[in-house]
Design a protein around this motif. Structure first.
Motif, PDB file in Angstrom:
ATOM      1  N   TYR A 144     -10.919   1.959   8.623  1.00  0.00           N
ATOM      2  CA  TYR A 144     -10.068   2.470   7.666  1.00  0.00           C
ATOM      3  C   TYR A 144      -8.486   1.607   7.859  1.00  0.00           C
ATOM      4  O   TYR A 144      -8.291   1.230   8.614  1.00  0.00           O
ATOM      5  CB  TYR A 144      -9.975   3.858   7.811  1.00  0.00           C
ATOM      6  CG  TYR A 144     -11.280   4.863   7.949  1.00  0.00           C
ATOM      7  CD1 TYR A 144     -11.718   5.195   9.153  1.00  0.00           C
ATOM      8  CD2 TYR A 144     -11.695   5.093   6.902  1.00  0.00           C
ATOM      9  CE1 TYR A 144     -12.873   5.895   9.071  1.00  0.00           C
ATOM     10  CE2 TYR A 144     -13.094   5.911   6.745  1.00  0.00           C
ATOM     11  CZ  TYR A 144     -13.451   6.173   7.876  1.00  0.00           C
ATOM     12  OH  TYR A 144     -14.565   6.829   7.900  1.00  0.00           O
ATOM     13  N   LEU A 145      -8.173   1.807   6.521  1.00  0.00           N
ATOM     14  CA  LEU A 145      -6.869   1.322   6.314  1.00  0.00           C
ATOM     15  C   LEU A 145      -5.779   2.304   5.850  1.00  0.00           C
ATOM     16  O   LEU A 145      -5.913   2.231   4.236  1.00  0.00           O
ATOM     17  CB  LEU A 145      -6.570  -0.186   5.969  1.00  0.00           C
ATOM     18  CG  LEU A 145      -5.077  -0.515   5.940  1.00  0.00           C
ATOM     19  CD1 LEU A 145      -4.718  -0.755   7.489  1.00  0.00           C
ATOM     20  CD2 LEU A 145      -4.899  -2.139   5.102  1.00  0.00           C
ATOM     21  N   GLN A 146      -4.889   3.119   6.318  1.00  0.00           N
ATOM     22  CA  GLN A 146      -4.079   4.062   5.481  1.00  0.00           C
ATOM     23  C   GLN A 146      -2.916   3.498   5.298  1.00  0.00           C
ATOM     24  O   GLN A 146      -2.228   2.681   6.229  1.00  0.00           O
ATOM     25  CB  GLN A 146      -3.735   5.291   6.544  1.00  0.00           C
ATOM     26  CG  GLN A 146      -3.172   6.344   5.725  1.00  0.00           C
ATOM     27  CD  GLN A 146      -3.589   7.005   4.581  1.00  0.00           C
ATOM     28  OE1 GLN A 146      -4.767   7.307   4.459  1.00  0.00           O
ATOM     29  NE2 GLN A 146      -2.966   7.008   3.383  1.00  0.00           N
ATOM     30  N   MET A 147      -2.563   3.408   3.914  1.00  0.00           N
ATOM     31  CA  MET A 147      -1.379   2.602   3.582  1.00  0.00           C
ATOM     32  C   MET A 147      -0.285   3.432   2.864  1.00  0.00           C
ATOM     33  O   MET A 147      -0.649   4.039   1.730  1.00  0.00           O
ATOM     34  CB  MET A 147      -1.782   1.493   2.456  1.00  0.00           C
ATOM     35  CG  MET A 147      -2.822   0.579   3.020  1.00  0.00           C
ATOM     36  SD  MET A 147      -3.532  -0.904   1.967  1.00  0.00           S
ATOM     37  CE  MET A 147      -4.143  -0.090   0.607  1.00  0.00           C
ATOM     38  N   ASN A 148       0.877   3.640   3.352  1.00  0.00           N
ATOM     39  CA  ASN A 148       1.864   4.505   2.925  1.00  0.00           C
ATOM     40  C   ASN A 148       3.030   3.595   2.493  1.00  0.00           C
ATOM     41  O   ASN A 148       3.179   2.417   2.826  1.00  0.00           O
ATOM     42  CB  ASN A 148       2.234   5.559   4.125  1.00  0.00           C
ATOM     43  CG  ASN A 148       1.094   6.501   4.413  1.00  0.00           C
ATOM     44  OD1 ASN A 148       0.245   6.789   3.434  1.00  0.00           O
ATOM     45  ND2 ASN A 148       0.873   6.903   5.586  1.00  0.00           N
ATOM     46  N   SER A 149       3.973   4.234   1.662  1.00  0.00           N
ATOM     47  CA  SER A 149       5.184   3.640   1.264  1.00  0.00           C
ATOM     48  C   SER A 149       4.841   2.356   0.706  1.00  0.00           C
ATOM     49  O   SER A 149       5.427   1.267   1.043  1.00  0.00           O
ATOM     50  CB  SER A 149       6.061   3.368   2.540  1.00  0.00           C
ATOM     51  OG  SER A 149       6.217   4.856   2.934  1.00  0.00           O
ATOM     52  N   LEU A 150       3.792   2.278   0.017  1.00  0.00           N
ATOM     53  CA  LEU A 150       3.324   0.896  -0.724  1.00  0.00           C
ATOM     54  C   LEU A 150       4.494   0.280  -1.373  1.00  0.00           C
ATOM     55  O   LEU A 150       5.220   0.742  -2.222  1.00  0.00           O
ATOM     56  CB  LEU A 150       2.151   0.908  -1.573  1.00  0.00           C
ATOM     57  CG  LEU A 150       0.895   1.214  -0.680  1.00  0.00           C
ATOM     58  CD1 LEU A 150      -0.167   1.698  -1.460  1.00  0.00           C
ATOM     59  CD2 LEU A 150       0.540  -0.166  -0.314  1.00  0.00           C
ATOM     60  N   LYS A 151       4.406  -1.092  -1.492  1.00  0.00           N
ATOM     61  CA  LYS A 151       5.527  -1.897  -2.108  1.00  0.00           C
ATOM     62  C   LYS A 151       4.851  -2.859  -3.000  1.00  0.00           C
ATOM     63  O   LYS A 151       3.477  -3.205  -2.931  1.00  0.00           O
ATOM     64  CB  LYS A 151       6.380  -2.599  -1.045  1.00  0.00           C
ATOM     65  CG  LYS A 151       7.080  -1.801  -0.003  1.00  0.00           C
ATOM     66  CD  LYS A 151       7.695  -3.002   0.728  1.00  0.00           C
ATOM     67  CE  LYS A 151       8.579  -1.978   2.090  1.00  0.00           C
ATOM     68  NZ  LYS A 151       9.177  -2.891   3.078  1.00  0.00           N
TER      69      LYS A 151
END
Length: 115
Positions: A79-86
């Motif tokens: 899995y790859l949890q991606m937060n605060s995406l730009k």
């Protein structure tokens, strides 16, 4: 033969979150490192994050503190949890799995971050 099925990509606004999944199946026997890479238009494919069989993680400097990689060995899934995406995170994200029989890539999933 090993099959990798990715899911979870999509369109999100800047500051939002997405979670990518990659499920491996087939002739696995032993999975070593698992990881995520990405390729933006006109750029080379680059490492995003990797995780070893002992769950040691490594991240690109550009995603440290925002992305988290994890794995479920029982499900052969990373899995790859991606937060605060730009917006600069916009790319095709590829799953990579290294097994006893070789190194394999997923088909890629598009992640688009709007500003």
């Amino acid at each position: 033969q090993v099959q990798l099925v990715e899911s979870g990509g999509g369109l999100v606004q800047a500051g939002g979150s997405l979670r990518l999944s990659c499920a491996a199946s087939g002739r696995l026997f032993s999975i070593n490192d698992m990881g995520w890479y990405r390729q933006a238009p006109g750029k080379q494919r680059e490492l995003v994050a990797t995780i070893t069989s002992s769950e040691r993680t490594n991240y690109a400097d550009s995603v440290k503190g925002r992305f988290t990689i994890s794995r479920d060995n029982a499900k052969n899934t990373v899995y790859l949890q991606m937060n605060s995406l730009k917006p600069e995170d916009t790319a095709i994200y590829y799953c990579n799995v290294n097994t006893y029989f070789g190194n394999y890539w997923g088909q890629g999933t598009q992640v688009t971050v709007s500003s």
